[in-house]
Design an enzyme around this catalytic site. Structure first.
Site, PDB file in Angstrom:
ATOM      1  N   ARG A 221     -17.967 100.363 121.380  1.00 31.78           N
ATOM      2  CA  ARG A 221     -17.155  99.198 120.999  1.00 31.78           C
ATOM      3  C   ARG A 221     -15.691  99.502 121.280  1.00 31.78           C
ATOM      4  NH1 ARG A 221     -21.633  99.004 117.774  1.00 31.78           N
ATOM      5  NH2 ARG A 221     -22.807  97.083 118.188  1.00 31.78           N
TER       6      ARG A 221
ATOM      7  N   HIS B 281     -29.589  95.714 121.719  1.00 30.10           N
ATOM      8  CA  HIS B 281     -28.239  96.214 122.026  1.00 30.10           C
ATOM      9  C   HIS B 281     -28.175  96.653 123.491  1.00 30.10           C
ATOM     10  CE1 HIS B 281     -26.431  95.956 118.031  1.00 30.10           C
ATOM     11  NE2 HIS B 281     -27.599  96.334 117.541  1.00 30.10           N
TER      12      HIS B 281
ATOM     13  N   TRP C 204     -18.796 102.835 113.164  1.00 34.10           N
ATOM     14  CA  TRP C 204     -18.823 101.796 114.206  1.00 34.10           C
ATOM     15  C   TRP C 204     -17.382 101.378 114.451  1.00 34.10           C
ATOM     16  CZ3 TRP C 204     -23.471 101.760 116.211  1.00 34.10           C
ATOM     17  CH2 TRP C 204     -24.556 102.128 115.414  1.00 34.10           C
ATOM     18  N   THR C 205     -17.052 101.095 115.716  1.00 27.94           N
ATOM     19  CA  THR C 205     -15.623 100.986 116.045  1.00 27.94           C
ATOM     20  C   THR C 205     -15.194  99.608 116.560  1.00 27.94           C
ATOM     21  OG1 THR C 205     -16.081 101.854 118.256  1.00 27.94           O
ATOM     22  CG2 THR C 205     -15.448 103.464 116.565  1.00 27.94           C
ATOM     23  N   GLU C 206     -15.943  98.558 116.209  1.00 29.03           N
ATOM     24  CA  GLU C 206     -15.553  97.229 116.683  1.00 29.03           C
ATOM     25  C   GLU C 206     -14.070  96.949 116.435  1.00 29.03           C
ATOM     26  OE1 GLU C 206     -18.261  97.869 114.944  1.00 29.03           O
ATOM     27  OE2 GLU C 206     -19.917  96.529 115.482  1.00 29.03           O
TER      28      GLU C 206
ATOM     29  N   ASP D 119     -17.163 102.468 108.637  1.00 28.54           N
ATOM     30  CA  ASP D 119     -16.379 101.306 109.073  1.00 28.54           C
ATOM     31  C   ASP D 119     -15.990 100.436 107.880  1.00 28.54           C
ATOM     32  OD1 ASP D 119     -19.176 101.037 109.092  1.00 28.54           O
ATOM     33  OD2 ASP D 119     -19.092  99.223 110.318  1.00 28.54           O
TER      34      ASP D 119
ATOM     35  N   ASP E  69     -32.604  99.399 116.524  1.00 20.99           N
ATOM     36  CA  ASP E  69     -32.145  98.483 115.475  1.00 20.99           C
ATOM     37  C   ASP E  69     -31.858  97.098 116.050  1.00 20.99           C
ATOM     38  OD1 ASP E  69     -30.013  99.634 116.944  1.00 20.99           O
ATOM     39  OD2 ASP E  69     -28.589  98.874 115.479  1.00 20.99           O
ATOM     40  N   GLU E  70     -31.847  96.131 115.168  1.00 20.04           N
ATOM     41  CA  GLU E  70     -31.327  94.790 115.438  1.00 20.04           C
ATOM     42  C   GLU E  70     -31.783  94.249 116.795  1.00 20.04           C
ATOM     43  OE1 GLU E  70     -27.264  94.923 112.821  1.00 20.04           O
ATOM     44  OE2 GLU E  70     -27.143  95.771 114.821  1.00 20.04           O
TER      45      GLU E  70
ATOM     46  N   TYR F  48     -21.399 104.238 105.635  1.00 14.62           N
ATOM     47  CA  TYR F  48     -20.835 103.564 106.808  1.00 14.62           C
ATOM     48  C   TYR F  48     -19.312 103.611 106.729  1.00 14.62           C
ATOM     49  CZ  TYR F  48     -24.847 101.780 109.336  1.00 14.62           C
ATOM     50  OH  TYR F  48     -25.970 101.686 110.131  1.00 14.62           O
TER      51      TYR F  48
ATOM     52  N   ASP G 218     -24.484 100.209 124.394  1.00 13.36           N
ATOM     53  CA  ASP G 218     -24.638  99.049 123.510  1.00 13.36           C
ATOM     54  C   ASP G 218     -24.368  97.782 124.318  1.00 13.36           C
ATOM     55  OD1 ASP G 218     -24.668  97.351 121.107  1.00 13.36           O
ATOM     56  OD2 ASP G 218     -24.402  99.228 120.016  1.00 13.36           O
TER      57      ASP G 218
HETATM   58  C1  ACM Z   1     -26.892  99.729 112.633  1.00 13.47           C
HETATM   59  O1  ACM Z   1     -25.923  99.784 111.862  1.00 13.47           O
HETATM   60  N1  ACM Z   1     -27.156  98.604 113.292  1.00 13.47           N
HETATM   61  C2  ACM Z   1     -27.746 100.870 112.858  1.00 13.47           C
END
Ligand code: ACM
Length: 750
Positions: free
Chosen positions: A160, A260, A465-467, A417, A323-324, A415, A189
């Site tokens: 990200r 992703h 996570w670095t969005e 973030d 994931d997702e 997390y 991703d």
């Molecule tokens: C995740 O935070 N989607 C693994």
């Protein structure tokens, strides 16, 4: 000067006369982090000055080199004459892959271990002892140490936002000082692909670059698109892997599949589950629909990718994401539906399970193990797969019940973030507050697991996570000190968990970081002040030490009065405060001036949000004088409440507003992002009283803000005077969510 240790090298540590000072009082035991498993203080102390260093085999020398390198870098050591001995010594009687024994007596320091890792961790602990030995003497002590968990991890998202190789190395270096030993590197991703695969050059030619959303994606002079991205060359990756290995850190690369996968299908559309895949990586954050097509073309491709990944990363684990992965594209694709039937599978989740199992088989054939996010449990996973539990602890519990190994990395607690305090000075990030003390209280032994099942918990990991983190300075502040807190949870015995002594050790560790030139988030250490209902309340988010305060304009010192109760607001208060622990300052002093105007202005960060769907601290889209403001709001419902605002005599309302691109992939939830209709082309800020459905007391057109970049100050009169105190509700009217307007501050002018 570099020290090469063959048989023995002689060092004089710490500047000053080489003579050994006789029998001073023993210094206090050093404050180590993570806390060793066992530490018994002895008699007397060891003089570092003039110590000679003995290290023979390669592992002993590597550990000694590490000790010297840290001392050099912290500025604590100077080379010179010799006296007492520091010995690194392999000792096969020390049991444990990472265990070591460190003995300090008045005449010798001995670091013993059966493994290179143990010797290395002994060196790390010895550095901490040396760096904190203010008079150059280490108190006699015997430390017998080994970790509680084998997996002490840190995940960094380099997709990200991209961090340069030098930053990755600095992170690894810091991880080693905390005895963290797994670097989970998120390399692919929707928004980018960061690892070259020689066989498939488009993965980086196309997949490594995106055009950011909003103003950031356009050159302000030419209006032309600006590209963002990058990748690590194979040589850089090899160097990073070697750098990590020298610090006993295993890198677990993550190659996301089947979801992703936008960057991957943009580069190679034949991998897509849909006939019209995107042609470029996405500039949206969130969960995107693009899934790999689980057919032979994809398997061949992924196997080839994994071949090159395995050639670069020698560790046992390969992370394959999982994931997702929303199944809409698989549901809409007749061939994939036919495949589900032909395989006798129940549904698309089972197909993901089958896909993951095939990848797991491939890895197993090559002597590697698959690890994935806890969604891999949804469709039956290979027996030897390891599950990284992120959707709370449920994945870990289920995995352990089923006999799978698992790593605890639950959101939101682990997390990084998430912000670490409610201060407006924190870096951008998610709205949950995962503060230091809360993290320290994380339960590493879930009570619902039996002792046998707990053996499946390999360890713990924090994820970043670095969005919203576009700079390495922000990244550093989000990681540190929280990764050090995780390190203690992963290494030290859980029976010894007690916040106050830990806070002392953390403070000492921060001083060592300062000596090494390493940054961390100091904001939670600094006092905050809130004026409400006629009183000024101070607090310190970190809950470390105590606050000293002055109210006469003078600099706060440790001799200033201790803050014990709220200060009465007199109409003019100059308040200055600083936190201290054991007499030493924590963070910088803070100053505030409260006057008659103070009750009439409020930052959005000090207001309530109307909802808690996706609250974010997010940077303003345009730069103003080079500074991008960090705005605060729920991006799914931009709405703020200022409770009990005093409206007597207020004639106009001044609002500071900014906008951000609405680049959130929300799927079906997008339908719930709604706004009142605007009456002017650019929309308006509406201020209502007595709740968000109450009467509208002011309407402020956004046109001037729409024409400028950065945060803009707007104002509008109050057409009708309002008396008394009212809860004010601020919302924006707009036709579409993009750009999303956010409030920065509201001021009531009398
Ligand atoms: C995740 O935070 N989607 C693994």
């Amino acid at each position: 000067m570099r020290v090469t240790l063959r048989i023995a090298a002689v060092l004089a540590l710490f500047a000053g006369p080489a003579a050994v000072v006789a029998a001073p009082p023993a210094p206090a035991p050093a404050l180590l982090l993570p806390l060793p498993a066992s530490m018994i203080t002895g008699e007397g102390s060891f003089p570092l000055r003039g110590a000679s260093l003995v290290a023979k085999d390669a592992g002993e020398r590597a550990a000694a080199d590490r000790f010297v390198a840290l001392l050099d870098r912290s500025g604590a050591a100077k080379l010179g004459g010799s006296a007492a001995t520091i010995r690194f010594q392999r000792d096969t009687s020390i049991d444990g892959e990472e265990a070591y024994r460190l003995e300090v007596t008045p005449s010798t320091v001995t670091v013993r271990a059966s493994t290179d890792a143990g010797l290395f961790y002994g060196a790390e602990t010895l550095f901490q002892l040396a760096a904190s030995a203010s008079d150059g003497r280490i108190a006699a002590v015997t430390i017998d140490d080994k970790p509680a968990f084998a997996w002490r991890g840190m995940m960094l998202d380099s997709v990200r936002h991209f961090q340069p190789p030098a930053y990755i190395e600095q992170l690894l270096d810091r991880m080693a000082t905390e005895k963290l030993n797994v670097f989970h590197w998120h390399l692919t991703d929707d928004q980018g692909w960061r690892i070259p695969i020689d066989r498939y050059p488009r993965l980086i030619a196309v997949g490594a670059w995106r055009t950011p959303a909003g103003a950031e994606g356009r050159d302000p002079k030419t209006g032309k698109p600006v590209r963002y991205g990058g990748f690590y060359t194979k040589d850089e990756i090899r160097r990073i892997v070697a750098y990590a290995a020298a610090r006993h850190i295993t890198i677990v690369p993550e190659i996301e599949m089947p979801g992703h996968a936008t960057a991957m299908v943009a580069a190679y559309p034949e991998l897509s589950s849909t006939p019209t895949p995107p042609t470029v990586p996405s500039s949206d954050w969130g969960v995107l629909p693009n899934l790999l097509n689980p057919n032979d073309t994809t398997f061949t491709f992924v196997d080839h990718v994994l071949d090159e990944v395995m050639a670069l990363f020698p560790g046992q684990y390969i992370h394959v994401g999982g994931d997702e992965a929303p199944k809409d594209q698989w549901k809409a694709n007749p061939r994939i539906q036919a495949q589900i039937k032909a395989l006798g599978l129940k549904d698309e989740d089972a197909l993901q399970g089958w896909f993951t199992a095939c990848i797991g088989d491939y890895l197993q054939k090559h002597g590697r193990r698959l690890i994935g996010w806890d969604e891999i449990l949804g469709g039956g996973v290979p027996a030897d797969a390891t599950v990284m539990s992120w959707r709370g602890m449920d994945g870990a519990l289920k995995a352990a019940h089923l006999g799978h190994d698992t790593v605890l990395a639950p959101a939101p607690m682990l997390y990084l973030d998430n912000r670490q305090s409610d201060s407006p000075d924190e870096p951008p990030g998610r709205g949950d507050i995962e503060g230091w003390r809360k993290l320290y209280g994380f339960e590493t032994a879930p009570p619902s697991l039996s002792v046998d099942e707990r053996r499946h918990i390999l360890g713990l990991q924090v994820n970043l996570w670095t969005e919203h983190l576009g700079t390495t300075d922000f990244v550093d502040r989000m990681i540190w000190p929280r990764a050090a807190i995780l390190a203690e949870l992963g290494w030290s015995p859980s029976a010894q968990r007690d916040w106050s002594p830990f806070a002392r050790r953390l403070k000492t560790e921060m001083a060592r970081w300062q000596a090494l030139g390493w940054s961390y988030d100091r904001t939670p250490l600094e006092p905050e002040a809130k004026l409400d209902s006629g009183t000024i309340t101070l607090s310190q988010p970190a809950e470390m030490g105590e606050i000293h305060v002055t109210t006469d304009g003078s600099e706060p010192t440790v001799r200033s009065p201790l803050y014990t109760a709220p200060i009465t607001f007199t109409g003019t208060n100059r308040v200055a405060a600083q936190s201290f622990l054991d007499g030493a300052p924590l963070g910088l002093p803070r100053r505030w001036t409260f006057d008659d105007a103070s009750p009439f202005t409020r930052a959005a960060t000090a207001m309530q949000l109307c909802s808690n769907k996706l609250p974010l601290r997010i940077q303003d889209d345009g730069a103003t004088n080079g500074v991008r403001r960090i705005l605060w709001g729920d991006v799914m419902q931009a709405c703020w409440i200022w409770p009990k605002a005093k409206l007597d005599g207020v004639r106009s309302i001044v609002a500071d507003v900014g906008s951000v691109p609405f680049n959130f992939a929300l799927g079906a939830d997008l339908a719930s992002v709604t706004f009142r209709a605007p009456t002017t082309a650019a929309g308006e800020l509406e201020v209502r009283r007595d709740g968000c459905d109450g009467p509208r007391i002011a309407v402020i057109p956004l046109a001037p803000a729409a024409r400028s970049t950065g945060v803009t100050r707007l104002s509008a009169p109050l057409p009708v005077a309002v008396q008394g105190e009212h809860d004010l509700c601020m919302t924006f009217t707009q036709r579409t969510p993009n750009p999303l307007w956010l409030l920065d501050r509201l001021t009531l002018n009398r």
